[in-house]
Design a protein around this motif. Structure first.
Motif, PDB file in Angstrom:
ATOM      1  N   LEU A 287     -38.153  10.817  25.730  1.00 21.92           N
ATOM      2  CA  LEU A 287     -37.860  11.450  27.014  1.00 21.92           C
ATOM      3  C   LEU A 287     -38.073  12.955  26.996  1.00 21.92           C
ATOM      4  CD1 LEU A 287     -34.648   9.439  27.984  1.00 21.92           C
ATOM      5  CD2 LEU A 287     -36.990   9.115  28.811  1.00 21.92           C
TER       6      LEU A 287
ATOM      7  N   GLU B 221     -27.695   5.796  16.070  1.00 21.69           N
ATOM      8  CA  GLU B 221     -28.216   7.147  15.850  1.00 21.69           C
ATOM      9  C   GLU B 221     -29.742   7.167  15.882  1.00 21.69           C
ATOM     10  OE1 GLU B 221     -25.913   5.696  13.695  1.00 21.69           O
ATOM     11  OE2 GLU B 221     -24.237   6.685  14.707  1.00 21.69           O
TER      12      GLU B 221
ATOM     13  N   GLN C  89     -43.350   4.910  28.570  1.00 22.17           N
ATOM     14  CA  GLN C  89     -42.075   5.364  28.010  1.00 22.17           C
ATOM     15  C   GLN C  89     -40.980   4.318  28.225  1.00 22.17           C
ATOM     16  OE1 GLN C  89     -43.877   7.282  30.160  1.00 22.17           O
ATOM     17  NE2 GLN C  89     -44.408   9.131  29.065  1.00 22.17           N
TER      18      GLN C  89
ATOM     19  N   SER D 160     -30.833   6.671  19.499  1.00 23.09           N
ATOM     20  CA  SER D 160     -30.607   7.885  20.300  1.00 23.09           C
ATOM     21  C   SER D 160     -31.630   8.968  19.985  1.00 23.09           C
ATOM     22  CB  SER D 160     -29.199   8.420  20.070  1.00 23.09           C
ATOM     23  OG  SER D 160     -28.255   7.485  20.532  1.00 23.09           O
ATOM     24  N   ALA D 161     -31.966   9.132  18.703  1.00 21.08           N
ATOM     25  CA  ALA D 161     -32.938  10.147  18.302  1.00 21.08           C
ATOM     26  C   ALA D 161     -34.325   9.817  18.874  1.00 21.08           C
ATOM     27  CB  ALA D 161     -32.993  10.249  16.783  1.00 21.08           C
ATOM     28  N   LYS D 162     -34.741   8.578  18.768  1.00 23.74           N
ATOM     29  CA  LYS D 162     -36.060   8.202  19.274  1.00 23.74           C
ATOM     30  C   LYS D 162     -36.098   8.266  20.804  1.00 23.74           C
ATOM     31  CE  LYS D 162     -40.195   6.694  18.510  1.00 23.74           C
ATOM     32  NZ  LYS D 162     -41.202   7.596  17.995  1.00 23.74           N
ATOM     33  N   LYS D 163     -35.004   7.883  21.456  1.00 22.62           N
ATOM     34  CA  LYS D 163     -34.918   7.960  22.913  1.00 22.62           C
ATOM     35  C   LYS D 163     -35.073   9.409  23.373  1.00 22.62           C
ATOM     36  CE  LYS D 163     -31.184   7.591  26.009  1.00 22.62           C
ATOM     37  NZ  LYS D 163     -29.928   6.983  26.390  1.00 22.62           N
ATOM     38  N   ALA D 164     -34.399  10.334  22.697  1.00 21.97           N
ATOM     39  CA  ALA D 164     -34.503  11.749  23.058  1.00 21.97           C
ATOM     40  C   ALA D 164     -35.935  12.253  22.861  1.00 21.97           C
ATOM     41  CB  ALA D 164     -33.529  12.570  22.227  1.00 21.97           C
ATOM     42  N   GLN D 165     -36.584  11.785  21.778  1.00 25.95           N
ATOM     43  CA  GLN D 165     -37.958  12.180  21.523  1.00 25.95           C
ATOM     44  C   GLN D 165     -38.900  11.663  22.613  1.00 25.95           C
ATOM     45  OE1 GLN D 165     -39.482  10.552  17.900  1.00 25.95           O
ATOM     46  NE2 GLN D 165     -41.477  11.557  18.095  1.00 25.95           N
TER      47      GLN D 165
ATOM     48  N   LEU E 179     -36.247  15.236  25.427  1.00 30.78           N
ATOM     49  CA  LEU E 179     -34.964  15.958  25.537  1.00 30.78           C
ATOM     50  C   LEU E 179     -34.699  16.759  24.292  1.00 30.78           C
ATOM     51  CD1 LEU E 179     -32.829  13.112  27.109  1.00 30.78           C
ATOM     52  CD2 LEU E 179     -33.956  14.977  28.270  1.00 30.78           C
TER      53      LEU E 179
ATOM     54  N   LEU F  27     -38.896   2.314  25.391  1.00 33.38           N
ATOM     55  CA  LEU F  27     -37.429   2.343  25.344  1.00 33.38           C
ATOM     56  C   LEU F  27     -36.849   0.927  25.354  1.00 33.38           C
ATOM     57  CD1 LEU F  27     -36.654   5.338  27.723  1.00 33.38           C
ATOM     58  CD2 LEU F  27     -36.282   5.239  25.252  1.00 33.38           C
TER      59      LEU F  27
END
Length: 82
Positions: A80, A70, A51, A73-78, A82, A55
Motif C-alpha cells: 500500500l 507481523e 494490489q 502487516s509489513a508486506k501489506k504496508a509495503q 505506507l 493482499l
C-alpha cells in the motif's frame, strides 16, 4: 375520385410521419449526452487491482498460519506504500 383521396391521405400521413421523425432527430441532437457520475462504484465483475489480489493472497497465507501477523502487516504496508 376515391383513388385521389387515398393518394392524398397517404401523402399527408407520410409527410406528417417525416416531420415527426425530423423533430425527434432535432431533439436528440439538441439534448446533451448523459454523463456518468464520477464517483460511481466499479461493477462487481470488474477486475480487481493487482494490489488487492496480492493482499487477498497474503491474507489467505496468514489465515493458513504460513505468515505471522507481523509479516502480513509489513508486506501489506509495503504494497500500500505506507
Amino acid at each position: 375520385m376515391a383513388t385521389t383521396a387515398v393518394v392524398a391521405g397517404t401523402a399527408a400521413h407520410m409527410g406528417a410521419r417525416s416531420a415527426q421523425r425530423s423533430a425527434e432527430a432535432d431533439q436528440a441532437q439538441a439534448a446533451p449526452p448523459a454523463a456518468a457520475p464520477a464517483d460511481e462504484p466499479a461493477a462487481p465483475e470488474a477486475a480487481e487491482s493487482p494490489q488487492i489480489e496480492e493482499l487477498k493472497q497474503l491474507a489467505a497465507l496468514k489465515d493458513q498460519g504460513i505468515l505471522t501477523e507481523e509479516e502480513f502487516s509489513a508486506k501489506k504496508a509495503q504494497i500500500l506504500g505506507l
